[in-house]
Write an enzyme that holds these catalytic residues in place. Structure first.
Site, PDB file in Angstrom:
ATOM      1  N   GLU A 165       0.925  -1.306  -0.010  1.00  0.00           N
ATOM      2  CA  GLU A 165      -0.024   0.085   0.060  1.00  0.00           C
ATOM      3  C   GLU A 165       0.838   1.255   0.094  1.00  0.00           C
ATOM      4  O   GLU A 165       2.056   1.235   0.302  1.00  0.00           O
ATOM      5  CB  GLU A 165      -1.043  -0.122   1.048  1.00  0.00           C
ATOM      6  N   THR A 166       0.120   2.485  -0.254  1.00  0.00           N
ATOM      7  CA  THR A 166       1.014   3.592  -0.742  1.00  0.00           C
ATOM      8  C   THR A 166       1.670   3.955   0.564  1.00  0.00           C
ATOM      9  O   THR A 166       3.177   4.418   0.494  1.00  0.00           O
ATOM     10  CB  THR A 166      -0.069   4.424  -0.955  1.00  0.00           C
ATOM     11  N   PHE A 167       1.212   4.117   1.701  1.00  0.00           N
ATOM     12  CA  PHE A 167       1.795   4.882   2.936  1.00  0.00           C
ATOM     13  C   PHE A 167       2.942   4.199   3.563  1.00  0.00           C
ATOM     14  O   PHE A 167       4.066   4.527   3.834  1.00  0.00           O
ATOM     15  CB  PHE A 167       0.881   5.378   3.880  1.00  0.00           C
ATOM     16  N   HIS A 169       5.741   4.077   0.945  1.00  0.00           N
ATOM     17  CA  HIS A 169       6.588   5.377   0.928  1.00  0.00           C
ATOM     18  C   HIS A 169       7.430   5.686   2.009  1.00  0.00           C
ATOM     19  O   HIS A 169       8.532   6.063   2.153  1.00  0.00           O
ATOM     20  CB  HIS A 169       5.555   6.487   0.654  1.00  0.00           C
TER      21      HIS A 169
END
Length: 742
Positions: free
Chosen positions: A218-220, A223
């Site tokens: 997932e993104t968070f 990153h």
């Protein structure tokens, strides 16, 4: 004779150092700069001691006799007849007084020669030593020079682009939701050339078939992994949405509570570089919409929200410049903002590390998945891909126009791929999986984690009952129920100590999802022109097994740091150390992380595409991305797309006019005034204008280093070699003068 033999033996042992005290085979660790300096110093000492023996122990005879290098009168040190059997001096009263004048007077030209050579050589060496120490003193306590591309790249020196001084620039661009198989000659010609290592832009390129994201994909979480080098289970951002029982607070995108972001002992790359060079180089970082970079820790410190056992949060934990998230920002504006940072006119205000976030492909993918050529949204999708490709192309061209590419490194990454989900066929409903009474009595929070479901319980004693009820309610071929701590080992997601972790997780196979009834209704009301008569349509999601084909991510590095070639796929936890290395951060100044060094080892020996062997499900990849995907061409053996195959889809026709204007715009038109935390002149000077920027780094020199100049390491080596030759030449000249005089 024993003493003479010992001295001759020592002379022979040191003899090789006289010719080349800095020969390469003396250094055993060519990547450790600290060892290199130590080895160079050791060589210098050996060379000096060797020559000092020659200076002080030339053959001498008593009185007016001449010296001879091979004559029978050759002696060293104290005359042997002045020593007893134990090597102690004997009574000299019986020795001729003239003999005792050896080396102590100036009545002989030979002793004067020796003394003069010794003193002069020592003086020259001392001056050289002071010079070497001052030059060798790094900007930081421990330097790292392990570039793998251009030997002229050095993260510690200043460069000159023709108008202004620069420290090396590092730019990181994250393409959210961009799978490497989306790269193709038709839809992303610029990325295609980079991926094939065929871009003719004067920059080295390193790439890999794909980079492996971290679970959950997932993104968070990813990153934060990219900038900390830690798995999500270690840095604490375990998903896009989770419950923090200690704070009694929900985390989701947009939550900037510093107590959540600082919950674990993590350190993002901007904190590392801004702390490591504090006081030496005015190192600043800038982030543009990077997840987690816009958290304000000032209030956290002022209101003493930090636990007593922890120190106040360092100011460097916030980037010097940061931009808040704006989902509607056009790529032309994003390019403009990044170039504004590059165009800041002085060393003291310009950031050396810039991180940018591009959400376009991910935003499209969530709505419609990755449409194939025969599907409704394909043209819209290829337009989105083309816009991202053009953005990257114009970013590189902007760097080239400013003559920055010889000291700028660009790292292009993505956080994950995307999997298509057919709705409602491949969706199960949360409310159908667990009896309503059990949900009410046992479940405190149930969050949709992308296609997954994370379930927190009121009482951990009810885990087994809930777990078994869920297992009997689902198709275990498509969905797996996990108790926290029992995830597959390769996910690196097991840690019972992380309080952000839910008790039970439902993880689908790619292409499937868990939804709540309310969410399914909301999704169905969206704009789905591909919906058929049965109300079936496609969306996209991610969060699955990080080793799944659909979840792969992109890595392309270009610039003087990188070699030309391919490397094997690697985990995205390696990126933090890579950025530290590019920026010159010593290992002791890096935060603890989960990187293994695999990436750095591979960069030492890049390979050709043929040497990187990939076994893959190319039938699936062709069905999803088409046979002309660059990945399939390079590693699947599929033919290149020909002009006849390719529909004329030149991305230049799709260029945003504003973006073109910005890329071609001289930097003089991009000026900015920003609030600074230190006393820095406002950026009213234009980059291409007439300026006289002053050096503000800790290095004492204000000399402008050109972009093609030698690095500090090469410069120092040249000085050492020149000094050695100079000393030898001076000594030889003195020899000639004295010999001619005698």
């Amino acid at each position: 004779m024993e003493l003479q033999n010992d001295l001759e033996s020592l002379d022979n042992e040191l003899n090789d150092f006289s010719e080349d005290p800095f020969r390469d085979d003396f250094i055993t660790d060519e990547d450790a700069v600290r060892s290199g300096w130590r080895s160079a110093w050791t060589r210098m000492k050996y060379w000096f001691y060797k020559n000092r023996l020659k200076w002080t122990n030339n053959p001498i005879v008593i009185g007016d006799a001449k010296d001879s290098r091979d004559g029978s009168n050759f002696r060293r040190g104290i005359p042997l007849y002045e020593l007893d059997a134990n090597g102690q001096p004997i009574d000299t009263e019986l020795v001729d007084e003239n003999e005792l004048s050896f080396g102590t007077g100036f009545h002989s030209k030979v002793p004067f020669k020796i003394i003069f050579r010794t003193l002069f050589g020592s003086l020259v060496f001392a001056i050289f030593l002071i010079l070497m120490i001052n030059i060798a003193k790094p900007h930081h306590s421990t330097r790292v020079l392990s570039h793998f591309g251009s030997p002229e790249f050095d993260p510690y020196v200043k460069y000159f682009n023709g108008t202004h001084e620069f420290f090396p620039l590092t730019i990181v661009i994250s393409l959210d939701g961009f799978h490497p198989s989306l790269i193709s000659k038709r839809n992303t010609p610029f990325l295609h050339d980079l991926y094939e290592l065929k871009y003719d832009g004067g920059m080295n390129i390193t790439s890999t078939p794909f980079m492996v994201p971290s679970f959950p994909t997932e993104t968070f979480p990813n990153h934060w992994t990219l900038v900390t080098g830690q798995y999500p289970i270690h840095h604490g951002i375990v998903s896009n949405v989770f419950w923090d029982p200690d704070l009694n607070e929900e985390f989701h995108p947009g939550v900037l509570d510093p107590r959540i972001w600082n919950n674990n002992d993590t350190e993002p790359i901007w904190q590392t570089v801004q702390s490591a060079f504090d006081g030496d180089i005015p190192f600043k970082a800038a982030t543009h919409m990077w997840p987690g970079s816009d958290v304000n820790y000032t209030k956290y410190n002022e209101e003493k929200l930090q636990p007593e056992h922890k120190n106040p949060i360092a100011r460097e934990r916030t980037p010097f410049y940061f931009d808040e998230f704006n989902a509607k920002e056009p790529l032309s504006q994003k390019l403009s903002k990044i170039i504004e940072y590059v165009d800041m006119s002085t060393l003291n205000e310009r950031p050396q590390l810039i991180l940018g976030y591009v959400p376009n492909v991910d935003a499209f993918g969530h709505k419609h998945g990755y449409p194939s050529e025969s599907e409704y949204y394909y043209e819209d999708f290829t337009e989105t891909l083309g816009e991202v490709d053009t953005f990257l192309k114009q970013l590189v061209e902007s760097l080239q126009e400013r003559n920055l590419t010889s000291f700028t490194n660009l790292v292009i990454v993505s956080d994950h791929g995307m999997s298509d989900i057919v709705v409602p066929s491949n969706v199960i409903i949360w409310e159908d999986l667990l009896d309503e009474k059990l949900r009410k009595d046992y479940v405190s929070h149930a969050y949709l984690e992308g296609p997954m479901m994370a379930i927190s319980l009121k009482d951990s004693g009810n885990i087994n009952e809930v777990y078994h009820n869920l297992k009997t309610s689902i198709d275990e071929d498509k969905y797996t129920v996990y108790v926290n701590g029992n995830f597959p080992k390769e996910w690196n997601f097991n840690d019972g100590k992380n309080h952000h972790m839910a008790s039970i997780w439902i993880v689908p196979e790619p292409g499937y999802a868990v939804m709540k009834k309310e969410q399914l209704k909301k999704v169905a009301k969206g704009d789905h022109k591909d919906k058929n008569e049965d109300n079936v349509f496609t969306i996209g999601s991610h969060g699955y097994d990080n080793n799944a084909i659909d979840m792969r991510s992109v890595f392309i590095g270009m610039g003087p740091y990188f070699p030309q070639g391919y490397i094997e796929p690697f985990q995205n936890t390696e990126i933090y150390n890579l950025l530290c290395d590019i920026c010159g951060v010593a290992e002791k100044d890096r935060n603890s992380n989960d990187g293994t060094g695999m990436l750095m080892n591979q960069l030492r020996e890049p390979q050709s595409s043929e040497e990187v062997e990939i076994e893959d499900d190319f039938d699936y990849l062709v069905s999803k991305f088409g046979e002309f995907s660059t990945y399939n061409i390079i590693w699947g053996g599929y033919p290149e797309e020909t002009e006849q195959d390719n529909v004329d889809n030149d991305n230049d026709d799709n260029d945003d006019g504003n973006t073109d204007e910005i890329a071609a715009m001289p930097s003089s038109s991009l000026t900015i005034k920003l609030e600074m935390t230190t006393s820095i002149p406002s950026a009213t000077e234009t980059l291409l204008g007439e300026t006289s920027p002053s050096s503000r780094s800790s290095s004492s020199s204000s000399i402008q280093a050109s972009a093609t100049a030698s690095t500090v390491g090469d410069w120092l080596q040249d000085i050492i070699n020149d000094a050695k030759d100079l000393i030898d030449d001076i000594i030889d000249s003195i020899d000639d003068l004295v010999d001619s005089d005698t």
